[in-house]
Enzyme design. Structure first.
Site, short mmCIF file in Angstrom:
data_model
loop_
_atom_site.label_atom_id
_atom_site.label_comp_id
_atom_site.label_asym_id
_atom_site.label_seq_id
_atom_site.Cartn_x
_atom_site.Cartn_y
_atom_site.Cartn_z
N GLY A 46 0.86 -1.18 0.00
CA GLY A 46 0.00 0.00 0.00
C GLY A 46 0.89 1.22 0.00
O GLY A 46 1.91 1.25 0.71
N ALA A 47 0.55 2.21 -0.80
CA ALA A 47 1.44 3.36 -0.98
C ALA A 47 1.87 3.99 0.34
O ALA A 47 3.06 4.21 0.59
CB ALA A 47 0.77 4.40 -1.88
N ARG A 116 -11.06 -4.86 -4.33
CA ARG A 116 -11.13 -3.78 -3.34
C ARG A 116 -12.50 -3.11 -3.23
O ARG A 116 -12.72 -2.39 -2.27
CB ARG A 116 -10.07 -2.74 -3.66
N TYR A 177 -1.54 8.86 -8.99
CA TYR A 177 -2.78 8.72 -9.78
C TYR A 177 -3.00 7.26 -10.17
O TYR A 177 -2.10 6.59 -10.67
CB TYR A 177 -2.69 9.59 -11.03
N GLY A 269 8.63 4.11 -5.96
CA GLY A 269 8.24 5.50 -5.73
C GLY A 269 7.94 5.78 -4.27
O GLY A 269 8.26 6.86 -3.75
N ASP A 270 7.33 4.81 -3.59
CA ASP A 270 7.03 4.96 -2.17
C ASP A 270 8.32 4.98 -1.35
O ASP A 270 8.45 5.75 -0.39
CB ASP A 270 6.14 3.81 -1.69
N ASP A 306 6.93 -5.16 -1.99
CA ASP A 306 6.58 -3.74 -1.89
C ASP A 306 7.39 -3.01 -0.83
O ASP A 306 7.82 -1.89 -1.03
CB ASP A 306 5.09 -3.59 -1.57
#
Length: 327
Positions: A46-47, A116, A177, A269-270, A306
């Site tokens: 999860g971001a 989800r 996004y 990116g996270d 992740d």
């Protein structure tokens, strides 16, 4: 490009506060169609929680808030985040924890399915984000994913932002996004509002173009455009090229670090954001924030998962030294 140094930001005791959707992540460990896979791992992703784990690994005090189901995936989310030293407030919901199923259809081709709709994470409400927690934070971090999940999650996002602004808590926004969650026009309007309220914004090139409604292609122009909307710190992530940023009226460029093999780009990116925010909390200048951010992104693509294998500060320093990229 000339790099300038900015004044240090004093460290404050509240640390990083973030909230959002964290999922159970089922990953196929072999290449091919899912039906032929016999080797799977079960983790979390999860971001916002990826960023939380990355920042905590670097020594930052971090708090994460979210809703999870009363199920095995919800149990795992809470256990994993707490094990990472993240102060975790996982509100139990009668709905299910989101599941993400990821497999490599072919080498370098990642396919992701999300389960989800109506999930626990999408039922986040303003009541789940205590005003006191926001007021105590040194930075409030959120992503563009949360307001896309549901009307109540959008309300929770704005409740947190409004509270932070009222108490002079810096607001960090990673645009993130997701086209599967909302259409471009709706996303642009909401993300423009968030960026205008942010003190720090992170975006990829296409995300920055979406927010700005501009075909501008150079990272410099995009960073300047985002900064002109209000944030004092605007960082454009350019993947394998590194990043470009406008930080307190100074322009920066930081190259990406070379890695011997790209294993998994999901979550890079996270990790980048985690590196930047952890250094900001330490009072590091703009050069060091971006340098650590790029190092975290490079480390993230060199390992699977992740957030499970993101580095501690000592491991990151060893990684940098081994690559002979310390400057």
């Amino acid at each position: 490009m000339t790099q300038h140094r900015t004044a240090h930001t004093p460290q404050t005791p509240g640390g990083l506060l973030t909230f959002g959707e964290t999922m159970g992540l089922i990953t196929a460990n072999t290449i091919g169609t899912l039906e032929h896979t016999r080797d799977l791992t079960f983790g979390i992703g999860g971001a916002e929680s990826n960023t939380a784990v990355g920042a905590a690994r670097l020594g930052a005090p971090v708090t994460w808030i979210g809703r999870v189901g009363s199920d095995a995936a919800g149990d795992l989310v809470g256990r994993r985040l707490r094990a990472e030293g993240v102060r975790t407030f996982a509100v139990r919901d009668t709905s299910f924890t989101v599941l993400m199923i990821r497999h490599h259809r072919a080498a370098g081709v990642v396919h992701v399915d999300y389960h989800r709709t109506g999930s626990a994470g999408s039922r986040l409400t303003p009541r789940d984000i205590p005003a006191e927690a926001v007021q105590r934070a040194a930075i409030l971090h959120l992503s563009g994913i949360t307001p896309a999940l549901s009307a109540s999650a959008r309300q929770a996002t704005w409740h947190a932002v409004t509270t932070a602004k009222a108490h002079n808590v810096p607001v960090s926004v990673d645009v993130n996004y997701r086209s599967k969650l909302w259409d471009r026009d709706t996303a642009r309007r909401e993300l423009q509002r968030l960026v205008a309220e942010a003190d720090i914004v992170f975006a990829g090139v296409e995300e920055a173009q979406l927010v700005l409604g501009s075909p501008a292609e150079t990272p410099e122009d995009l960073a300047l455009g985002l900064a002109a909307m209000g944030p004092g710190e605007a960082v454009v992530k350019t993947g394998s090229r590194g990043c470009t940023a406008r930080i307190e009226d100074a322009m920066y460029a930081e190259p990406a670090l070379p890695v011997s093999a790209v294993v998994d780009t999901v979550g890079a990116g996270d990790a980048f954001v985690a590196g930047y925010l952890a250094e900001r909390l330490r009072g590091a200048d703009g050069v060091q924030r971006l340098r650590t951010a790029c190092a975290m992104g490079a480390y993230a693509v060199s390992v699977p998962g992740d957030c499970e294998l993101l580095p501690t500060r000592g491991e990151l320093e060893t990684f940098l030294a081994a690559g002979d990229v310390l400057r």
